[in-house]
Design a protein around this motif. Structure first.
Motif, PDB file in Angstrom:
ATOM      1  N   ASN A   1       0.828  -1.173  -0.104  1.00 43.49           N
ATOM      2  CA  ASN A   1       0.014  -0.039  -0.019  1.00 43.49           C
ATOM      3  C   ASN A   1       0.990   1.191   0.030  1.00 43.49           C
ATOM      4  O   ASN A   1       0.298   2.435   0.077  1.00 43.49           O
ATOM      5  CB  ASN A   1      -0.875  -0.016   1.192  1.00 43.49           C
ATOM      6  CG  ASN A   1      -1.788  -1.101   1.284  1.00 43.49           C
ATOM      7  OD1 ASN A   1      -2.268  -1.503   0.059  1.00 43.49           O
ATOM      8  ND2 ASN A   1      -2.197  -1.832   2.171  1.00 43.49           N
TER       9      ASN A   1
ATOM     10  N   HIS B   1       1.364   0.910  -5.680  1.00 41.08           N
ATOM     11  CA  HIS B   1       0.015   0.325  -5.761  1.00 41.08           C
ATOM     12  C   HIS B   1      -0.292  -0.291  -7.416  1.00 41.08           C
ATOM     13  O   HIS B   1       0.421  -0.025  -8.351  1.00 41.08           O
ATOM     14  CB  HIS B   1      -1.064   1.431  -5.812  1.00 41.08           C
ATOM     15  CG  HIS B   1      -1.178   2.061  -4.467  1.00 41.08           C
ATOM     16  ND1 HIS B   1      -1.880   1.469  -3.650  1.00 41.08           N
ATOM     17  CD2 HIS B   1      -0.875   3.493  -4.070  1.00 41.08           C
ATOM     18  CE1 HIS B   1      -1.875   2.276  -2.403  1.00 41.08           C
ATOM     19  NE2 HIS B   1      -1.337   3.225  -2.764  1.00 41.08           N
TER      20      HIS B   1
ATOM     21  N   ASN C   1      -2.554  -8.545   1.880  1.00 35.89           N
ATOM     22  CA  ASN C   1      -1.663  -8.231   1.049  1.00 35.89           C
ATOM     23  C   ASN C   1      -0.985  -9.354   0.383  1.00 35.89           C
ATOM     24  O   ASN C   1       0.224  -9.209  -0.307  1.00 35.89           O
ATOM     25  CB  ASN C   1      -0.497  -7.202   1.455  1.00 35.89           C
ATOM     26  CG  ASN C   1      -1.045  -5.811   2.099  1.00 35.89           C
ATOM     27  OD1 ASN C   1      -1.508  -5.531   3.107  1.00 35.89           O
ATOM     28  ND2 ASN C   1      -1.519  -5.319   1.078  1.00 35.89           N
TER      29      ASN C   1
ATOM     30  N   ASP D   1      -6.766   7.413   1.081  1.00 37.22           N
ATOM     31  CA  ASP D   1      -7.118   6.060   1.618  1.00 37.22           C
ATOM     32  C   ASP D   1      -8.616   5.891   1.550  1.00 37.22           C
ATOM     33  O   ASP D   1      -9.326   6.879   2.256  1.00 37.22           O
ATOM     34  CB  ASP D   1      -6.393   5.851   3.035  1.00 37.22           C
ATOM     35  CG  ASP D   1      -5.259   5.544   2.938  1.00 37.22           C
ATOM     36  OD1 ASP D   1      -4.681   5.250   1.834  1.00 37.22           O
ATOM     37  OD2 ASP D   1      -4.608   5.583   4.029  1.00 37.22           O
TER      38      ASP D   1
ATOM     39  N   GLU E   1      -9.618   5.154  -3.547  1.00 30.59           N
ATOM     40  CA  GLU E   1      -8.877   4.753  -4.836  1.00 30.59           C
ATOM     41  C   GLU E   1      -9.886   3.992  -5.543  1.00 30.59           C
ATOM     42  O   GLU E   1     -10.813   3.233  -5.222  1.00 30.59           O
ATOM     43  CB  GLU E   1      -7.791   3.838  -4.425  1.00 30.59           C
ATOM     44  CG  GLU E   1      -6.640   4.272  -3.544  1.00 30.59           C
ATOM     45  CD  GLU E   1      -6.913   4.004  -2.214  1.00 30.59           C
ATOM     46  OE1 GLU E   1      -8.215   3.604  -1.765  1.00 30.59           O
ATOM     47  OE2 GLU E   1      -5.978   3.885  -1.180  1.00 30.59           O
TER      48      GLU E   1
ATOM     49  N   THR F   1     -10.337  -2.801  -4.807  1.00 31.49           N
ATOM     50  CA  THR F   1      -9.561  -1.653  -3.814  1.00 31.49           C
ATOM     51  C   THR F   1      -9.917  -1.764  -2.285  1.00 31.49           C
ATOM     52  O   THR F   1      -9.092  -1.486  -1.543  1.00 31.49           O
ATOM     53  CB  THR F   1      -9.712  -0.293  -4.374  1.00 31.49           C
ATOM     54  OG1 THR F   1     -11.235   0.032  -4.193  1.00 31.49           O
ATOM     55  CG2 THR F   1      -9.175  -0.043  -5.875  1.00 31.49           C
TER      56      THR F   1
END
Length: 317
Positions: free
Chosen positions: A24, A29, A76, A194, A197, A285
């Protein structure tokens, strides 16, 4: 990546398992890097548990003697997609390009020769040339499955050498074409904050500030004053209003769409077709799936180098 279930955590994130890692951090990204699980989550029942991973291509020291290790959230991480048979790509297809030691999400803008392609990267607004061997079809890891799914014949029938392709070391080859917006012009603007996106909000241009624009939002209000929010945006976060693409009677599973939510248009993927003109839409996202009426969806389009590009699946309708 959607929140992994306990079964997925146990199956894919054991010690020594190969994974792909996203970040992040600013400038990363849309990228995935190859790695290995060093320490699995201590509690498989908690999807919020952290995992220690070691990168295969990123080093901790300048001498390149120690591979970088990090503690990452499960959101992630994902398993690496199975190796695929070589294929020819088409203009407007979403791909991952192997660049700077990782896989970066982009879109094919042109086929420039035998097995050579121009790829546009949304995040950096750059366009570069890649060989077919440095590309793969872009897929999302959603609830333990690849989207779009692997079709018969996609996966290699024979085991493949696990060596990664040569990383492209090139500069952008085409200068981005800027569009001049005039006061009073209707536009859409985005944000890198944040939680925002992938969203575009309707606005009107108030003034050209030379490299930036003062815009007034049509649906967002100023927190300190009950008036429409005004803000300055740079050329990377403003675009014309998308044109109408004709009447769409129905959206299909895996089709890219924009969904009207919280006063903005959010890019997502149709995950289910429901009854009574309703759809489930998955947002990469935010790792969320929500339901929408047909009237609150539109065909997803990309603004690239002064032109609107429609993903192939939507273009076929």
């Amino acid at each position: 990546m959607a929140k992994p279930s306990i079964d997925i955590i146990a199956a894919y994130f054991k010690k020594g398992a190969d994974v792909e890692i996203s970040s992040n951090d600013d400038g990363f990204h849309g990228s995935w890097y190859a790695g290995t699980v060093v320490r699995p989550p201590p509690d498989a029942k908690r999807s919020s548990a952290k995992v220690v991973v070691e990168y295969k291509t990123l080093m901790e020291d300048k001498a390149g003697t120690r591979r970088l290790r990090e503690e990452m959230e499960l959101l992630n991480l994902r398993p690496p997609p199975p190796p695929e048979n070589r294929r020819r790509f088409k203009s407007s297809e979403d791909v991952d390009a192997y660049y700077n030691d990782g896989w970066w999400e982009g879109i094919i803008t042109d086929v420039v020769g035998k097995d050579k392609y121009l790829v546009f990267f949304r995040g950096s607004r750059e366009q570069m040339e890649f060989k077919g061997s440095q590309l793969r079809l872009h897929r999302e890891w959603v609830y333990g499955k690849w989207v779009p799914p692997f079709e018969p014949g996609d996966e290699l029938q024979q085991p493949k050498d696990e060596k990664l392709p040569l990383s492209a070391k090139v500069e952008p080859i085409i200068e981005i074409i800027e569009h001049n917006f005039s006061p009073g012009e209707l536009v859409e603007v985005s944000s890198d904050e944040d939680g925002f996106e992938g969203a575009w909000f309707c606005a009107t241009v108030i003034e050209n500030l030379g490299g930036k624009y003062l815009v007034e939002h049509q649906s967002l209000m100023d927190e300190d004053d009950p008036k429409p929010l005004r803000e300055e945006v740079d050329i990377w976060h403003i675009r014309p209003r998308p044109p109408e693409v004709g009447l769409v009677d129905r959206f299909d599973v895996l089709e890219e769409v924009d969904a009207l939510y919280n006063d903005g248009w959010w890019a997502g993927i149709i995950s289910k077709v429901l009854k009574n003109e309703k759809y489930s839409v998955y947002f990469r996202t935010t790792d969320e799936e929500m339901k929408f009426m047909h009237a609150d969806l539109r065909v997803h389009q990309e603004w690239i180098n002064g032109k609107w590009v429609i993903p192939p699946k939507a273009e076929e309708l």
